[in-house]
Design an enzyme around this catalytic site. Structure first.
Site: not given
Ligand code: UD1
Length: 357
Positions: A203
């Site tokens: 991811h």
């Molecule tokens: C975050 C953490 C990363 C961790 C990862 C584990 C930061 C900088 N990054 O990255 O260190 O390894 O979590 O999962 O804090 N989304 C959903 N549902 C959710 C959450 C996210 O659909 O419940 C989607 C959204 O479109 C979002 C994307 O996933 O934009 C990324 O989510 P985000 O929390 O920004 O970062 P992660 O890649 O999850």
């Protein structure tokens, strides 16, 4: 002693659970704040249920946004909570945006900060997590390290020894707790049954945000899938990118993100795990399952020097490395990865509080 725990993203929850449990046993007053960085049932509430963490007292519901906006929203919404709760310690976990945002606010309010999983460095500032680690460690009053190499790093950065306590790896507490509860056990020889499958989790922006890189990764995994079952529970971010770039996954068994216990079940039975997750690098080392980490660096080098982890820079190498990976190759479980780290966190918080003015 009153603790205010801040968590927000999936990898935070298995770190909070053992600390919270140990705090409850020690009669500590505790408040949980969930920032809402992750919000899908399977990325968030499901983990609270699996790990036996009570529902958070506060949910800041920040949701997804750019790093600046997400961090700013957390800061804005956590300030009144910290002012109202007046904890003895803010306890933050790992390296996600929720960690650094809460620490910044607490530092300016004069609330003591304890960082669980301090001292890890990838030395790669293109990773948002590396920025979060460095800033959180600079602000923390008490730095709780998961492995002894982290103590060496913090000393080299000039952090006084009096602020650093080696507590071991809280992730391993949750791992052991769940294996026991789910009765996931090795065979009579003490080995995990190998079903020949390959478990994949990817991811990180460095693997999934660039079309060319993600395409090369999927091509490599499709090659592996010609010979073995390849199970890929995909993070929502990875799903979105596969769709956006129109990348076909062929015989790879794509799944939605899994519950913690389902993930551990697959992991214990896998021939090898391919990942870019920090937590999975640690879990495979604790279990003795071979791990191929699709990254140029790791903030958890102990999983390479002592454990079962191997860094793989180029996806083209995956197929042959899966073939040559061996279960039960020599490895060690690092010191302090013994299932008791949560208790040591609580003791360190109590002892440090007692000696502060
Ligand atoms: C975050 C953490 C990363 C961790 C990862 C584990 C930061 C900088 N990054 O990255 O260190 O390894 O979590 O999962 O804090 N989304 C959903 N549902 C959710 C959450 C996210 O659909 O419940 C989607 C959204 O479109 C979002 C994307 O996933 O934009 C990324 O989510 P985000 O929390 O920004 O970062 P992660 O890649 O999850």
């Amino acid at each position: 002693m009153k603790l205010l725990h801040v968590v927000g993203a999936r990898p935070n929850f298995p770190k909070l659970a053992p600390v919270y449990r140990a705090g409850t046993l020690a009669g500590v007053q505790q408040v949980i704040v969930h920032t809402g960085q992750h919000y899908d049932e399977i990325m968030s509430d499901g983990f609270f249920a699996s790990l036996g963490i009570p529902a958070p007292e506060h949910n800041l519901m920040v949701g997804s946004a750019s790093h600046a906006v997400q961090t700013a929203r957390i800061m804005e919404r956590i300030e009144p909570v910290l002012l109202a709760e007046q904890p003895d310690w803010l306890v933050v976990y790992g390296d996600v945006n929720s960690t650094v945002a809460a620490a910044l606010v607490a530092a300016k309010l004069g609330v003591r900060i304890a960082h669980v999983e301090a001292g890890l460095r990838s030395n790669d500032r293109s990773m948002p997590e590396e920025i979060n680690r460095i800033v959180t460690d600079r602000l923390a009053d008490l730095l709780l390290t998961p492995s002894l190499d982290a103590n060496v790093t913090l000393r080299s950065e000039g952090v006084p020894d009096s602020q650093v306590v080696f507590v071991g790896n809280v992730m391993v507490d949750s791992l052991r707790f769940t294996l026991e509860r789910e009765r996931i056990t090795p065979d009579a020889k003490g080995e995990w049954p190998n079903d020949g499958s390959v478990l994949v989790t990817l991811h990180r922006p460095s693997n999934v945000d660039d079309a060319e890189r993600l395409s090369a990764v999927i091509t490599a995994l499709r090659e592996v899938a010609m010979e073995r079952r390849v199970v890929f529970p995909a993070h929502p971010r990875t799903r979105q990118k596969l769709t956006e770039f129109g990348i076909e996954t062929g015989a790879i068994e794509m799944q939605n993100p899994l519950a913690y216990e389902a993930m551990l079940r697959l992991m214990t039975h896998a021939h090898v795990v391919i990942t870019d997750s920090g937590g999975v690098q640690e879990e495979t080392t604790a279990l003795g399952i071979p791990c191929l980490t699709l990254r140029a660096n790791t903030e958890r080098p102990i999983t390479v020097t002592e454990g079962t982890n191997r860094l793989v820079a180029s996806p083209g190498e995956l197929s042959s490395l899966v073939k040559s990976s061996q279960r039960n190759a020599a490895h060690r479980i690092p010191d302090g990865w013994d299932g008791r780290a949560g208790e040591r966190v609580i003791v360190a918080l109590q002892e440090t509080l007692a000696r502060l003015p």
